[in-house]
Design an enzyme around this catalytic site. Structure first.
Site, mmCIF file in Angstrom:
data_model
loop_
_atom_site.group_PDB
_atom_site.id
_atom_site.type_symbol
_atom_site.label_atom_id
_atom_site.label_comp_id
_atom_site.label_asym_id
_atom_site.label_seq_id
_atom_site.Cartn_x
_atom_site.Cartn_y
_atom_site.Cartn_z
ATOM 1 N N ASP A 106 72.458 40.364 24.539
ATOM 2 C CA ASP A 106 72.643 39.413 25.634
ATOM 3 C C ASP A 106 74.130 39.122 25.817
ATOM 4 O O ASP A 106 74.922 39.293 24.891
ATOM 5 C CB ASP A 106 71.918 38.095 25.329
ATOM 6 C CG ASP A 106 70.410 38.298 25.220
ATOM 7 O OD1 ASP A 106 69.901 39.284 25.775
ATOM 8 O OD2 ASP A 106 69.763 37.454 24.572
HETATM 9 N N1 URA Z 1 67.480 39.098 20.637
HETATM 10 C C1 URA Z 1 67.940 38.257 21.589
HETATM 11 O O1 URA Z 1 67.290 37.271 21.935
HETATM 12 N N2 URA Z 1 69.147 38.519 22.143
HETATM 13 C C2 URA Z 1 69.915 39.572 21.780
HETATM 14 O O2 URA Z 1 71.003 39.742 22.305
HETATM 15 C C3 URA Z 1 69.415 40.432 20.794
HETATM 16 C C4 URA Z 1 68.192 40.180 20.237
#
Ligand code: URA
Length: 243
Positions: A106
């Site tokens: 993310d």
């Molecule tokens: N899980 C998440 O919620 N975000 C990420 O970036 C990676 C794994």
């Protein structure tokens, strides 16, 4: 006689020396030598072992490149984006133009991201059938307990009541548990959208900070500050391919 690899203009364009049109111009201008001889035809075939120089500087050919990036928060895991900086914008030393991130973190997540143009390796690491371990350091609002640990081990529903989506067993290590803030390490074997955040949400906890520490045998080099990267060592590439 060595087998020809490709045209000279493609060779130079692949190595990021300009667009196909730009490198053609440089070749015609006489700026390029192959094994010490000036070559003015862009269609000239280059063979393995040939020494290609542009304005006297050697341009070696890299078929595949592998970088480990400590992704900082605020950049997106994409190859291009109209608004945001991408993880590829951070890889200044790359030669290849066809690099991409293996999977996504993310925008606000930090940590290990593999960047390569090796499609086969990427496919294998991301295959839902292979269950490659991914370990995250997580800070959450709330108190992580043995109950949370057991829930993650059994699998939690990150879907809805109507359309449940139960996660595979995941290992939670509690590093520090406070009423307001807990620090934990979570290892998951899938890569569902926002998986870690949704798993904690399912336990009424909010993720405040998320950082990926490892993916399969590859561990984040802790000497890399967020935004820094380095090429993978041969040994790291070998272990990833064996995964
Ligand atoms: N899980 C998440 O919620 N975000 C990420 O970036 C990676 C794994």
């Amino acid at each position: 006689m060595m087998r020809p690899m490709m045209r000279l203009d493609k060779y130079l364009a692949d190595m990021g020396e300009g667009t196909r049109q730009e490198v053609k111009k440089q070749i015609r201008r006489g700026s390029v030598t192959v094994n010490g001889e000036t070559v003015r035809s862009p269609e000239r075939k280059v063979c393995e072992g040939d020494l290609v120089c542009l304005e006297g500087r050697e341009v070696s050919y890299e078929k595949t490149e592998y970088f480990m990036l400590n992704k900082p928060a605020g950049v997106v895991s994409a190859t291009e984006d109209r608004r945001d900086r991408t993880v590829l914008d951070l890889i200044a030393d790359r030669k290849r133009k066809d690099l991409f991130p293996v999977g996504r973190l993310d925008k606000d997540t930090e940590g290990l991201l593999l960047i390569t143009n090796d499609g086969e390796l990427s496919h294998r690491l991301l295959s839902p059938r292979r269950h490659v371990d991914k370990t995250y350091y997580v800070e959450v609002k709330g108190c992580a307990t043995e109950v949370t640990k057991r829930a993650f081990l059994e699998g939690v529903n990150i879907g809805t009541a109507e359309e449940p989506l139960v996660t595979m067993p995941a290992d939670l290590e509690i590093l520090e548990a406070g009423q307001d803030l807990s620090r934990v390490r979570l290892t998951i074997r899938e890569g569902k959208f926002h998986q870690v955040k949704r798993m904690f949400q399912a336990q009424d906890m909010e993720v405040l900070y998320l950082k990926r520490e490892s993916m399969g045998p590859l561990r984040l080099d802790e000497s890399l500050a967020p935004g820094e990267y380095r090429p993978l060592a041969e040994e790291e590439i070998k272990r990833l391919k064996e995964e």
